[in-house]
Design an enzyme around this catalytic site. Structure first.
Site, PDB file in Angstrom:
ATOM      1  N   ARG A 124      14.706  31.555  76.718  1.00  0.00           N
ATOM      2  CA  ARG A 124      14.528  32.805  77.696  1.00  0.00           C
ATOM      3  C   ARG A 124      14.846  32.511  79.259  1.00  0.00           C
ATOM      4  O   ARG A 124      14.665  31.275  79.750  1.00  0.00           O
ATOM      5  CB  ARG A 124      12.791  32.885  77.546  1.00  0.00           C
ATOM      6  CG  ARG A 124      12.492  34.049  78.331  1.00  0.00           C
ATOM      7  CD  ARG A 124      11.106  34.664  77.883  1.00  0.00           C
ATOM      8  NE  ARG A 124       9.834  33.824  78.001  1.00  0.00           N
ATOM      9  CZ  ARG A 124       9.347  33.163  77.298  1.00  0.00           C
ATOM     10  NH1 ARG A 124       9.779  33.349  75.913  1.00  0.00           N
ATOM     11  NH2 ARG A 124       8.356  32.314  77.490  1.00  0.00           N
ATOM     12  N   GLU A 129      13.137  39.419  81.535  1.00  0.00           N
ATOM     13  CA  GLU A 129      13.048  38.199  80.717  1.00  0.00           C
ATOM     14  C   GLU A 129      13.683  38.494  79.031  1.00  0.00           C
ATOM     15  O   GLU A 129      12.983  38.309  78.314  1.00  0.00           O
ATOM     16  CB  GLU A 129      11.718  37.750  80.659  1.00  0.00           C
ATOM     17  CG  GLU A 129      10.531  38.824  80.239  1.00  0.00           C
ATOM     18  CD  GLU A 129       9.066  38.356  80.493  1.00  0.00           C
ATOM     19  OE1 GLU A 129       9.007  37.175  79.661  1.00  0.00           O
ATOM     20  OE2 GLU A 129       8.302  38.862  81.003  1.00  0.00           O
ATOM     21  N   HIS A 179      10.307  40.388  71.681  1.00  0.00           N
ATOM     22  CA  HIS A 179       9.414  40.873  72.621  1.00  0.00           C
ATOM     23  C   HIS A 179      10.201  41.833  73.450  1.00  0.00           C
ATOM     24  O   HIS A 179      11.375  41.993  73.243  1.00  0.00           O
ATOM     25  CB  HIS A 179       8.805  39.771  73.264  1.00  0.00           C
ATOM     26  CG  HIS A 179       9.800  38.729  74.211  1.00  0.00           C
ATOM     27  ND1 HIS A 179      10.583  39.112  75.103  1.00  0.00           N
ATOM     28  CD2 HIS A 179      10.372  37.623  73.916  1.00  0.00           C
ATOM     29  CE1 HIS A 179      11.430  38.054  75.576  1.00  0.00           C
ATOM     30  NE2 HIS A 179      11.165  37.075  74.699  1.00  0.00           N
ATOM     31  N   HIS A 214       8.112  43.439  82.261  1.00  0.00           N
ATOM     32  CA  HIS A 214       6.932  44.128  82.505  1.00  0.00           C
ATOM     33  C   HIS A 214       6.336  44.150  83.903  1.00  0.00           C
ATOM     34  O   HIS A 214       6.945  43.606  84.624  1.00  0.00           O
ATOM     35  CB  HIS A 214       5.431  43.372  81.719  1.00  0.00           C
ATOM     36  CG  HIS A 214       5.429  41.759  81.916  1.00  0.00           C
ATOM     37  ND1 HIS A 214       4.998  41.366  83.074  1.00  0.00           N
ATOM     38  CD2 HIS A 214       6.097  40.758  81.265  1.00  0.00           C
ATOM     39  CE1 HIS A 214       5.047  39.838  83.185  1.00  0.00           C
ATOM     40  NE2 HIS A 214       5.798  39.554  82.168  1.00  0.00           N
ATOM     41  N   GLU A 225      13.634  34.471  82.921  1.00  0.00           N
ATOM     42  CA  GLU A 225      13.119  35.171  83.477  1.00  0.00           C
ATOM     43  C   GLU A 225      12.853  35.316  84.929  1.00  0.00           C
ATOM     44  O   GLU A 225      12.648  34.233  85.568  1.00  0.00           O
ATOM     45  CB  GLU A 225      11.486  35.243  83.005  1.00  0.00           C
ATOM     46  CG  GLU A 225      10.376  36.214  83.310  1.00  0.00           C
ATOM     47  CD  GLU A 225       9.109  35.794  82.933  1.00  0.00           C
ATOM     48  OE1 GLU A 225       8.482  34.881  82.466  1.00  0.00           O
ATOM     49  OE2 GLU A 225       8.158  36.841  82.879  1.00  0.00           O
ATOM     50  N   ASP A 228     -23.606  23.764  80.798  1.00  0.00           N
ATOM     51  CA  ASP A 228     -23.910  24.530  82.220  1.00  0.00           C
ATOM     52  C   ASP A 228     -22.644  24.365  83.310  1.00  0.00           C
ATOM     53  O   ASP A 228     -22.903  24.666  84.401  1.00  0.00           O
ATOM     54  CB  ASP A 228     -25.143  23.572  82.726  1.00  0.00           C
ATOM     55  CG  ASP A 228     -24.955  22.333  83.000  1.00  0.00           C
ATOM     56  OD1 ASP A 228     -23.907  21.732  82.441  1.00  0.00           O
ATOM     57  OD2 ASP A 228     -25.897  21.674  83.476  1.00  0.00           O
ATOM     58  N   HIS A 267       0.581  40.291  83.433  1.00  0.00           N
ATOM     59  CA  HIS A 267       1.112  41.346  82.906  1.00  0.00           C
ATOM     60  C   HIS A 267       0.198  42.706  83.582  1.00  0.00           C
ATOM     61  O   HIS A 267      -0.901  43.002  83.086  1.00  0.00           O
ATOM     62  CB  HIS A 267       0.607  41.595  81.377  1.00  0.00           C
ATOM     63  CG  HIS A 267       1.449  40.715  80.422  1.00  0.00           C
ATOM     64  ND1 HIS A 267       1.127  40.005  79.235  1.00  0.00           N
ATOM     65  CD2 HIS A 267       2.677  39.750  80.729  1.00  0.00           C
ATOM     66  CE1 HIS A 267       1.970  39.005  78.960  1.00  0.00           C
ATOM     67  NE2 HIS A 267       2.935  39.069  79.690  1.00  0.00           N
ATOM     68  N   TYR A 282      15.493  33.422  70.085  1.00  0.00           N
ATOM     69  CA  TYR A 282      14.618  32.387  69.557  1.00  0.00           C
ATOM     70  C   TYR A 282      15.154  32.252  68.010  1.00  0.00           C
ATOM     71  O   TYR A 282      14.893  32.971  67.293  1.00  0.00           O
ATOM     72  CB  TYR A 282      13.356  32.551  69.505  1.00  0.00           C
ATOM     73  CG  TYR A 282      12.835  33.336  71.006  1.00  0.00           C
ATOM     74  CD1 TYR A 282      12.150  32.311  71.875  1.00  0.00           C
ATOM     75  CD2 TYR A 282      12.788  34.663  71.258  1.00  0.00           C
ATOM     76  CE1 TYR A 282      12.174  32.703  73.193  1.00  0.00           C
ATOM     77  CE2 TYR A 282      12.549  34.976  72.401  1.00  0.00           C
ATOM     78  CZ  TYR A 282      11.918  34.187  73.580  1.00  0.00           C
ATOM     79  OH  TYR A 282      11.734  34.620  74.787  1.00  0.00           O
ATOM     80  N   ASP A 337       5.891  34.625  87.969  1.00  0.00           N
ATOM     81  CA  ASP A 337       6.161  34.589  86.331  1.00  0.00           C
ATOM     82  C   ASP A 337       7.593  34.181  86.131  1.00  0.00           C
ATOM     83  O   ASP A 337       8.595  35.142  86.089  1.00  0.00           O
ATOM     84  CB  ASP A 337       5.717  35.961  85.748  1.00  0.00           C
ATOM     85  CG  ASP A 337       5.861  36.062  84.256  1.00  0.00           C
ATOM     86  OD1 ASP A 337       6.180  34.886  83.707  1.00  0.00           O
ATOM     87  OD2 ASP A 337       5.649  36.945  83.659  1.00  0.00           O
ATOM     88  N   ASP A 345       7.954  28.521  81.041  1.00  0.00           N
ATOM     89  CA  ASP A 345       7.441  29.792  81.732  1.00  0.00           C
ATOM     90  C   ASP A 345       6.195  29.495  82.325  1.00  0.00           C
ATOM     91  O   ASP A 345       5.075  29.397  81.772  1.00  0.00           O
ATOM     92  CB  ASP A 345       7.316  30.752  80.313  1.00  0.00           C
ATOM     93  CG  ASP A 345       6.815  32.209  80.846  1.00  0.00           C
ATOM     94  OD1 ASP A 345       6.456  32.250  81.789  1.00  0.00           O
ATOM     95  OD2 ASP A 345       6.957  32.790  79.958  1.00  0.00           O
ATOM     96  N   HIS A 380       3.989  32.031  73.101  1.00  0.00           N
ATOM     97  CA  HIS A 380       2.876  31.569  73.970  1.00  0.00           C
ATOM     98  C   HIS A 380       2.390  30.210  73.557  1.00  0.00           C
ATOM     99  O   HIS A 380       1.158  29.870  73.636  1.00  0.00           O
ATOM    100  CB  HIS A 380       1.618  32.708  73.770  1.00  0.00           C
ATOM    101  CG  HIS A 380       1.995  33.936  74.039  1.00  0.00           C
ATOM    102  ND1 HIS A 380       1.626  35.257  73.966  1.00  0.00           N
ATOM    103  CD2 HIS A 380       3.000  34.526  75.160  1.00  0.00           C
ATOM    104  CE1 HIS A 380       2.105  36.120  74.617  1.00  0.00           C
ATOM    105  NE2 HIS A 380       3.034  35.784  75.423  1.00  0.00           N
TER     106      HIS A 380
HETATM  107  N1  GLY Z   1       4.446  34.432  80.986  1.00  0.00           N
HETATM  108  C1  GLY Z   1       4.098  35.592  80.250  1.00  0.00           C
HETATM  109  C2  GLY Z   1       5.251  36.414  80.383  1.00  0.00           C
HETATM  110  O1  GLY Z   1       6.296  36.012  80.493  1.00  0.00           O
HETATM  111  O2  GLY Z   1       5.196  37.797  79.997  1.00  0.00           O
HETATM  112 MN    MN Z   2       6.656  37.736  81.945  1.00  0.00          MN
HETATM  113 MN    MN Z   3       6.731  34.472  81.742  1.00  0.00          MN
END
Ligand code: GLY
Ligand code: MN
Ligand code: MN
Length: 442
Positions: free
Chosen positions: A407, A386, A352, A356, A409, A42, A363, A390, A273, A262, A245
């Site tokens: 990475r 970004e 990737h 975005h 970003e 609940d 996203h 890797y 982000d 991230d 992720h």
């Molecule tokens: N944090 C998700 C991305 O960088 O797309």
């Molecule tokens: Mn991102």
């Molecule tokens: Mn990110």
């Protein structure tokens, strides 16, 4: 501009009018709020509004419904939870019709208790129905009942819409261009995200755990009035950084490893982000320095092409060129650069996209292609950039680079003349990172 903590009513009205204008004559659109989601037994997850409903109503309460009737005297109608002293003692305050109408500026507001019969009256006789297709919501069953009832009552003169359309392309392409108010919200979401990253960087040292660094990030976000993280924070030391992720955040941070963070704050619905990668012990080793600077140069190459009229694939191409040239020099790839790019030989190490849309969703929504071509950037859009590399632990490459994930970003607001980097406040040069970490918390 000073930032009101509710969306200006005139702006909400403009957004709804623009949407209504894009709809066919004699049509109706239905945009439901999110509902509370059960976490266990609940208890519920913290409530997060449906971004579309929030965009057109500015309301953060579960269960409401917005209906648009373009061209009608009352073009926008809203149904919300009714005031209920007993429920409110247990579960919290409700807006009620009066306050919901004042905050959203709709023409009329009603209680959800009378939704079904009133919805039937709204839809009866409309030729076209617009809904967010493919999104299951609590309103689907009510809507089906209403449509069934209208069809069954044909002989009484009632009429269900002949055609159903997807509302998302209109809504989502509208959300792509951020107003001045939205830009101010995003600047603040990014500013809080910057401070969170700086705090996390200062707190990092060997022997700490990933979850402890996540706690530093989240402390700063909440302390500054953000709702919390805009998505699951990724705090990945060593090889964990190669899991795109990764959100377990359970490992101990080791001397000599890199840490990839991230994370971004959600402020008044809008997401930051940011990703930064830095050494756990505060000093880059020689191989770390080489691989890190390569990713940084790839981001700079993307920045060099980003302006109105350019596209995300243009920026991706510029980054890939730098990454592949650098990987050949470091002995991670072998061969001729143009051929390696044509063969996508870099994909095992950069799997990737470059970035975005960013907005109410991390996203964010909106089409990436227009008439089969990449969408040109326009002032008012916000994008992430970004690039990453890797290198798996078992990669066929010089040993020194194995097990590293990097990475970098940032969040860019596209302006008339180029872009404004909203997240430049977190250091990303080697000197900048080492200087901040040497100050530290220690
Ligand atoms: N944090 C998700 C991305 O960088 O797309
Ligand atoms: Mn991102
Ligand atoms: Mn990110």
């Amino acid at each position: 501009m000073t930032l009101a903590n509710s969306v200006p009513v005139s702006e909400l009205q403009q957004r709804r009018q623009a949407l209504a204008k894009a709809m066919a004559p004699n049509s109706v659109a239905i945009i439901p709020a999110a509902q509370e989601q059960v976490r266990s037994n609940d208890t519920h997850y913290p409530f997060r509004q449906n971004s579309d409903y929030y965009y057109y109503t500015g309301l953060n309460e579960p269960g409401g419904l917005l209906v648009l009737l373009p061209g009608k005297a009352n073009e926008s109608l809203l149904w919300v939870l009714n005031r209920d002293p007993e429920q409110e003692i247990w579960h919290g305050r409700r807006l009620g019709c009066e306050q919901a109408q004042a905050l959203s500026g709709v023409a009329q507001c009603y209680s959800l208790n009378t939704l079904q019969e009133q919805l039937a009256l709204c839809i009866d006789g409309c030729d076209e129905l617009y809904i967010a297709q493919g999104m299951q919501s609590w309103v689907t069953a009510t809507l089906e009942d209403v449509l069934r009832q209208l069809r069954a009552n044909k002989r009484k003169g009632q009429r269900a819409p002949q055609r159903v359309h997807d509302l998302t392309p209109f809504m989502h392409n509208q959300r792509l261009i951020k107003s001045k108010y939205e830009q101010a919200c995003m600047r603040q979401a990014c500013k809080i995200s910057v401070d969170a990253h700086r705090r996390a960087m200062r707190a990092t040292e060997p022997g700490r755990y990933e979850f402890q660094i996540a706690a530093e990030l989240h402390h700063e976000m909440h302390w500054q009035g953000a709702a919390g993280p805009a998505y699951g924070s990724i705090v990945g030391g060593g090889e964990n950084a190669c899991i795109l992720h990764y959100t377990e955040n359970t490992s101990e941070l080791r001397d000599g490893d890199l840490l990839l963070i991230d994370a971004g704050a959600e402020f008044l619905g809008y997401a930051g982000d940011i990703t930064r990668t830095f050494p756990v012990n505060g000093k880059f080793s020689e191989p770390q320095r080489k691989l890190y600077n390569l990713v940084l140069r790839a981001q700079e190459a993307a920045f060099a092409v980003i302006k109105p009229g350019a596209t995300l694939p243009d920026a991706y191409k510029a980054s890939v060129q730098v990454l592949v040239e650098g990987m050949v020099k470091l002995g991670i790839l072998q061969g001729e650069v143009e051929q390696l790019i044509a063969d996508m030989a870099f994909r095992p190490y950069f799997m990737h996209g470059l970035g975005h849309w960013l907005g109410l969703d991390v996203h964010d929504v909106g089409d990436y292609q227009v008439a089969g071509k990449p969408r040109p950037l326009e002032p008012g859009m916000v994008i992430t950039v970004e690039p990453g590399l890797y290198i798996p632990a078992n990669a066929d490459c010089p040993e020194a680079y194995r097990g590293m994930g990097i990475r970098i970003e940032d969040d860019l607001l596209i302006t008339e003349s180029g872009f404004d980097n909203l997240t430049s406040g977190v250091p990303k040069t080697i000197e900048g990172i080492e200087a901040l970490m040497s100050r530290g918390n220690k």
